[in-house]
Design a protein around this motif. Structure first.
Motif, PDB file in Angstrom:
ATOM      1  N   CYS A   1      -6.389  -1.202 -42.851  1.00 38.11           N
ATOM      2  CA  CYS A   1      -7.328   0.055 -42.379  1.00 38.11           C
ATOM      3  C   CYS A   1      -7.918   0.571 -43.840  1.00 38.11           C
ATOM      4  N   ALA A   2      -9.164   0.278 -43.728  1.00 36.35           N
ATOM      5  CA  ALA A   2      -9.716   0.849 -44.968  1.00 36.35           C
ATOM      6  C   ALA A   2     -10.350   2.152 -44.877  1.00 36.35           C
TER       7      ALA A   2
ATOM      8  N   ASP B   1     -12.557   9.424 -34.715  1.00 32.46           N
ATOM      9  CA  ASP B   1     -12.495   8.461 -33.532  1.00 32.46           C
ATOM     10  C   ASP B   1     -12.828   7.071 -33.781  1.00 32.46           C
ATOM     11  N   TYR B   2     -12.668   6.703 -34.970  1.00 28.56           N
ATOM     12  CA  TYR B   2     -12.842   5.315 -35.172  1.00 28.56           C
ATOM     13  C   TYR B   2     -12.062   4.887 -36.585  1.00 28.56           C
TER      14      TYR B   2
ATOM     15  N   ALA C   1     -11.431  -4.570 -42.061  1.00 26.46           N
ATOM     16  CA  ALA C   1     -12.273  -5.691 -42.517  1.00 26.46           C
ATOM     17  C   ALA C   1     -13.651  -5.530 -42.317  1.00 26.46           C
ATOM     18  N   GLY C   2     -14.337  -4.551 -42.650  1.00 27.10           N
ATOM     19  CA  GLY C   2     -15.784  -4.614 -42.461  1.00 27.10           C
ATOM     20  C   GLY C   2     -15.876  -4.022 -40.994  1.00 27.10           C
ATOM     21  N   ARG C   3     -15.341  -4.114 -40.213  1.00 28.41           N
ATOM     22  CA  ARG C   3     -15.838  -3.450 -38.759  1.00 28.41           C
ATOM     23  C   ARG C   3     -15.155  -2.299 -38.636  1.00 28.41           C
ATOM     24  N   ILE C   4     -16.137  -1.578 -38.103  1.00 30.49           N
ATOM     25  CA  ILE C   4     -15.969  -0.196 -37.565  1.00 30.49           C
ATOM     26  C   ILE C   4     -15.736  -0.213 -35.957  1.00 30.49           C
ATOM     27  N   ILE C   5     -14.484   0.143 -35.562  1.00 34.67           N
ATOM     28  CA  ILE C   5     -14.017  -0.006 -34.343  1.00 34.67           C
ATOM     29  C   ILE C   5     -13.680   1.345 -33.745  1.00 34.67           C
ATOM     30  N   PRO C   6     -14.376   1.995 -32.798  1.00 35.26           N
ATOM     31  CA  PRO C   6     -14.226   3.200 -31.902  1.00 35.26           C
ATOM     32  C   PRO C   6     -12.562   3.006 -31.234  1.00 35.26           C
ATOM     33  N   PHE C   7     -11.978   4.329 -31.270  1.00 37.95           N
ATOM     34  CA  PHE C   7     -10.504   4.431 -30.784  1.00 37.95           C
ATOM     35  C   PHE C   7     -10.767   3.863 -29.407  1.00 37.95           C
TER      36      PHE C   7
END
Length: 171
Positions: free
Chosen positions: A140-141, A146-147, A151-157
């Protein structure tokens, strides 16, 4: 002749007793059904804490012990710790039929809290995204309100169905 009459009366009494018992069971079943209509899924999850559960998600099944219940999440610990979004659960199996009503003091913690704890531990995670065949793996960078960035991906909860790690964020 008296023996036959006594036997007949005993049979009639026994049949009546069984009929009354059956009626009471039916009334009890109706009462249980009526009370169950007032119970929620979260109350059932609380009742399963400490028990072995099988959680079915869209892309996998998770078996382990229900360890922690938070706001919109449940943590199941088996071969790994899985933080599962309650909204992503398709079905649940447990041997417990209990419901618990009082929320615990940490039940306000949710997916963001779990991800922040995993980030603080520098734990590698695998994130199951709803409707995506494979997990996103990495550290987890950054964990926002709410995100999460992994690994460079932004993922909303809201897209996360489960987060898996060797570390239990609430254990």
């Amino acid at each position: 002749m008296d023996d036959r009459i006594d036997a007949l009366l005993a049979d009639i009494e026994a049949a009546d007793a069984v009929a009354r018992q059956h009626a009471r069971r039916g009334e009890l079943g109706d009462e249980v059904a009526a009370q169950s209509a007032e119970r929620t899924f979260v109350e059932r999850l609380r009742g399963a804490l400490g028990q072995t559960v099988k959680v079915v998600l869209p892309m996998r099944e998770i078996v382990g012990v229900a360890d922690f219940l938070g706001r919109d999440i449940i943590v199941v610990v088996g071969a790994e710790a899985s933080v599962i979004a309650i909204d992503g659960i398709r079905s649940l199996r447990t041997t417990s039929r209990a419901h618990r009503f009082g929320a615990g003091p940490l039940e306000r913690l949710g997916m963001g809290s779990a991800l922040r704890r995993l980030a603080a531990e520098h734990a590698e995670v695998a994130v199951d995204i709803a409707d995506r065949p494979g997990p996103v793996r990495g550290l987890c960078a950054l964990v926002g309100a709410d995100y999460v960035e992994i690994a460079g991906r932004i993922i909303p909860f809201t897209a996360i169905s489960a987060v898996h790690s060797r570390v239990n964020p609430f254990g």
